[in-house]
Design a protein around this motif. Structure first.
Motif, PDB file in Angstrom:
ATOM      1  N   ILE A   5       0.838  -1.198   0.000  1.00 40.86           N
ATOM      2  CA  ILE A   5       0.000   0.000   0.000  1.00 40.86           C
ATOM      3  C   ILE A   5       0.872   1.247   0.000  1.00 40.86           C
ATOM      4  O   ILE A   5       2.033   1.222   0.438  1.00 40.86           O
ATOM      5  N   ALA A   6       0.311   2.334  -0.511  1.00 42.13           N
ATOM      6  CA  ALA A   6       1.026   3.613  -0.517  1.00 42.13           C
ATOM      7  C   ALA A   6       1.323   4.033   0.920  1.00 42.13           C
ATOM      8  O   ALA A   6       0.512   3.820   1.837  1.00 42.13           O
ATOM      9  N   LYS A   7       2.467   4.620   1.115  1.00 36.85           N
ATOM     10  CA  LYS A   7       2.916   4.990   2.460  1.00 36.85           C
ATOM     11  C   LYS A   7       1.904   5.868   3.191  1.00 36.85           C
ATOM     12  O   LYS A   7       1.676   5.688   4.398  1.00 36.85           O
ATOM     13  N   HIS A   8       1.267   6.780   2.468  1.00 36.52           N
ATOM     14  CA  HIS A   8       0.360   7.716   3.154  1.00 36.52           C
ATOM     15  C   HIS A   8      -0.910   7.047   3.671  1.00 36.52           C
ATOM     16  O   HIS A   8      -1.669   7.649   4.434  1.00 36.52           O
ATOM     17  N   SER A  18       7.542  -4.705   5.958  1.00 36.72           N
ATOM     18  CA  SER A  18       8.730  -3.925   5.634  1.00 36.72           C
ATOM     19  C   SER A  18       8.315  -2.660   4.900  1.00 36.72           C
ATOM     20  O   SER A  18       7.185  -2.552   4.406  1.00 36.72           O
ATOM     21  N   LEU A  19       9.243  -1.708   4.847  1.00 34.69           N
ATOM     22  CA  LEU A  19       9.077  -0.501   4.037  1.00 34.69           C
ATOM     23  C   LEU A  19      10.012  -0.581   2.850  1.00 34.69           C
ATOM     24  O   LEU A  19      11.121  -1.125   2.968  1.00 34.69           O
ATOM     25  N   GLU A  37       3.388   8.301  16.544  1.00 31.51           N
ATOM     26  CA  GLU A  37       4.807   8.600  16.344  1.00 31.51           C
ATOM     27  C   GLU A  37       5.421   7.664  15.306  1.00 31.51           C
ATOM     28  O   GLU A  37       6.209   8.094  14.455  1.00 31.51           O
ATOM     29  N   THR A  38       5.046   6.381  15.362  1.00 33.21           N
ATOM     30  CA  THR A  38       5.558   5.421  14.381  1.00 33.21           C
ATOM     31  C   THR A  38       5.030   5.746  12.986  1.00 33.21           C
ATOM     32  O   THR A  38       5.766   5.645  11.992  1.00 33.21           O
ATOM     33  N   LEU A  43       6.144   7.994   7.524  1.00 33.76           N
ATOM     34  CA  LEU A  43       5.877   9.039   6.525  1.00 33.76           C
ATOM     35  C   LEU A  43       7.127   9.853   6.208  1.00 33.76           C
ATOM     36  O   LEU A  43       7.249  10.402   5.105  1.00 33.76           O
ATOM     37  N   ALA A  44       8.058   9.919   7.159  1.00 32.99           N
ATOM     38  CA  ALA A  44       9.276  10.716   6.960  1.00 32.99           C
ATOM     39  C   ALA A  44      10.317   9.995   6.110  1.00 32.99           C
ATOM     40  O   ALA A  44      11.302  10.609   5.688  1.00 32.99           O
ATOM     41  N   THR A  45      10.116   8.700   5.824  1.00 32.77           N
ATOM     42  CA  THR A  45      11.087   7.953   5.031  1.00 32.77           C
ATOM     43  C   THR A  45      10.922   8.252   3.541  1.00 32.77           C
ATOM     44  O   THR A  45       9.933   8.851   3.119  1.00 32.77           O
ATOM     45  N   SER A  46      11.880   7.778   2.760  1.00 32.04           N
ATOM     46  CA  SER A  46      11.805   7.944   1.304  1.00 32.04           C
ATOM     47  C   SER A  46      10.937   6.882   0.646  1.00 32.04           C
ATOM     48  O   SER A  46      10.717   6.910  -0.565  1.00 32.04           O
TER      49      SER A  46
END
Length: 301
Positions: A5-8, A18-19, A37-38, A43-46
């Motif tokens: 799924i899309a990160k957002h 995994s990401l 927080e997680t 969301l802050a990752t590439s």
């Protein structure tokens, strides 16, 4: 089936396998999202996508994302086709480099990561995509599939991530010795004669010698390359080793290698079904570790 799924769209209550970003950037794997927080850290990752396990999540993935299962399946197939094509090119380049003594073993880790994510996301889709191989790409795609199966099975058995990746690299390189065998023999549609069989059966030793000349190739990778055609009763090759000489890692590689070969289209045979291949292997406990055959089968349950 693990969902991509899309990160957002990631939410609390989802179990993330995994990401799709470098481990150095976000090392977490296989965890339940329990805090905002997680979510913010993800969301802050590439990463553009996350692999989420619906069975282990505490929220309904379809309701949370609004993604229809049919669309998800089509996307998984497209993504897998793309990954296999790219990984095949990378592996071909690595095999060519090995031929000249210039193999960069570290370059194979990202390839292992990519195909690991694909089989984690959709094992059945991955198997279907890799079952059909062209003559020119047969050895490479087979090696990708074996590597992915080895990593998936190793994780199920509780190996840590560094061990899983090393097994993945070993799977990628296990058939490198086939570089030394003429394509006319490898792709022959009829029965091999005695000299051709001798050539084919020599590929584990050829691969071992080739990898031995490279830099930074681990003993585990060398052993799997050399011994993946050995059998528990000593009837395998090249050395005829028996069970007490075959490590758990070699047994794992052998089970994955034979299963992938049985279920794939080859010039001389049609593919077996997953069930037929697993049953055939299980019935030959003198050759294969039955416990590993059972665990391998659970990947596709």
């Amino acid at each position: 089936m693990v969902r991509r799924i899309a990160k957002h769209l990631v939410r609390k209550g989802m179990f993330v396998e995994s990401l799709e970003c470098p481990n150095a950037e976000f090392s977490g794997r296989r965890f339940l999202i329990q805090s905002d927080e997680t979510v913010r850290a993800i969301l802050a990752t590439s990463a553009a996508y996350a692999l989420v396990n619906p069975q282990k999540s505490t929220v309904d993935i379809d309701l949370a994302t609004g993604i229809a299962p049919a669309a998800q399946a089509a996307e998984e197939r497209g993504r897998t086709l793309e990954t296999v094509a790219q990984s095949t090119r990378s592996l071909r380049n690595s095999f060519d480099a090995a031929r000249t003594g210039q193999l960069e073993i570290d370059a194979l880790s990202p390839v292992a990561d990519e195909i690991s994510d694909r089989i984690d996301a959709a094992p059945d889709v991955f198997l279907k995509v890799t079952r059909l191989k062209t003559k020119d790409e047969g050895t490479y795609v087979h090696s990708l599939a074996v590597s992915a199966l080895m990593m998936r099975l190793a994780r199920m058995l509780g190996h840590d991530e560094s061990a899983v990746r090393e097994l993945g690299v070993a799977g990628l390189l296990h058939d490198v010795g086939k570089l030394m065998i003429p394509n006319a023999v490898l792709n022959k549609s009829g029965r091999l004669d005695s000299e051709e069989r001798r050539l084919v059966r020599g590929h584990p030793e050829l691969g071992y010698r080739l990898l031995k000349e490279q830099a930074n190739v681990s003993d585990l990778v060398l052993d799997i390359c050399r011994y993946h055609h050995e059998a528990l009763d000593g009837s395998g090759y090249p050395l005829g080793l028996k069970a007490d000489k075959l490590s758990p890692e070699i047994r794992l590689a052998t089970v994955c290698d034979v299963f992938e070969a049985l279920t794939s289209t080859r010039p001389y045979k049609r593919p077996w079904t997953t069930r037929d291949a697993l049953n055939w292997m299980f019935d030959r406990g003198q050759l294969f570790d039955k416990k590993l055959v059972i665990r391998l089968g659970s990947i596709f349950a």
